[in-house]
Scaffold this active site. Structure first.
Site, PDB file in Angstrom:
ATOM      1  N   HIS A  20       0.843  -1.191   0.000  1.00  0.00           N
ATOM      2  CA  HIS A  20       0.000   0.000   0.000  1.00  0.00           C
ATOM      3  C   HIS A  20       0.883   1.248   0.000  1.00  0.00           C
ATOM      4  O   HIS A  20       1.828   1.350   0.768  1.00  0.00           O
ATOM      5  CB  HIS A  20      -0.908  -0.022   1.231  1.00  0.00           C
ATOM      6  N   ASP A  28       6.660   5.864 -21.675  1.00  0.00           N
ATOM      7  CA  ASP A  28       6.856   5.662 -23.107  1.00  0.00           C
ATOM      8  C   ASP A  28       8.227   5.063 -23.389  1.00  0.00           C
ATOM      9  O   ASP A  28       9.034   4.844 -22.475  1.00  0.00           O
ATOM     10  CB  ASP A  28       6.639   6.966 -23.876  1.00  0.00           C
ATOM     11  N   HIS A  98       6.513  18.017 -16.209  1.00  0.00           N
ATOM     12  CA  HIS A  98       7.165  16.792 -16.668  1.00  0.00           C
ATOM     13  C   HIS A  98       8.542  16.601 -16.031  1.00  0.00           C
ATOM     14  O   HIS A  98       8.920  15.477 -15.686  1.00  0.00           O
ATOM     15  CB  HIS A  98       7.274  16.809 -18.199  1.00  0.00           C
ATOM     16  N   TYR A 120       4.047  12.632 -23.816  1.00  0.00           N
ATOM     17  CA  TYR A 120       3.745  12.634 -22.384  1.00  0.00           C
ATOM     18  C   TYR A 120       2.853  11.484 -21.896  1.00  0.00           C
ATOM     19  O   TYR A 120       2.006  11.681 -21.029  1.00  0.00           O
ATOM     20  CB  TYR A 120       3.158  13.989 -21.961  1.00  0.00           C
ATOM     21  N   ASN A 122       3.313   9.261 -19.692  1.00  0.00           N
ATOM     22  CA  ASN A 122       4.043   8.766 -18.530  1.00  0.00           C
ATOM     23  C   ASN A 122       3.215   9.025 -17.286  1.00  0.00           C
ATOM     24  O   ASN A 122       2.688  10.122 -17.102  1.00  0.00           O
ATOM     25  CB  ASN A 122       5.397   9.469 -18.424  1.00  0.00           C
TER      26      ASN A 122
END
Length: 133
Positions: A20, A28, A98, A120, A122
């Site tokens: 947890h 990518d 990013h 993007y 990701n």
């Protein structure tokens, strides 16, 4: 022998070891993964497997309570953003630049490299629990 779901031994082993609040990344083909973070490299060639194919398989095996994605996806890849928001509608979302997402990946238990070639795609996923809280 396992006959359904994720059959990749490395990937399913990492998923089974999650606790947890542990985090992991799906990214990518070009996402730089920091040294020390184990990488499950699923890339066959450009576009194979897609982010969505990998995400669907992972979500079928994993409880997710939250995720972090890059602000840039809003403008650069709205189609994929819609997919993510639909698949993770009940999960807590966090938005970062990013460059910050890349830095955060250093704390992930593992990273999955897809063949995705769109901008993007990701995401850092945070493991939830498989039982009611």
């Amino acid at each position: 022998m396992k006959k359904s779901g994720i059959l990749n031994v490395q990937l399913i082993s990492h998923i089974a070891a999650l606790g947890h609040k542990d985090t992991f990344m799906i990214g990518d083909a070009g996402m730089p993964i920091p040294a020390g973070v184990p990488v499950v490299d699923l890339v066959l060639c450009g576009g194979i497997p897609t982010f969505e194919q990998v995400m669907d398989a992972v979500l079928a095996e994993t409880a997710i309570e939250g995720y972090t994605i890059a602000n840039e996806i809003r403008e650069k890849n709205p189609r994929l953003l819609s997919y993510i928001e639909e698949k993770l509608a009940d999960a807590e979302e966090e938005w970062v630049d990013h460059t910050e997402l890349k830095a955060m990946s250093a704390n992930c238990k593992f990273a999955v490299r897809t063949g995705e070639f769109t901008p993007y795609p990701n995401i850092i996923l945070r493991a939830g629990v498989a039982f009611p809280a």
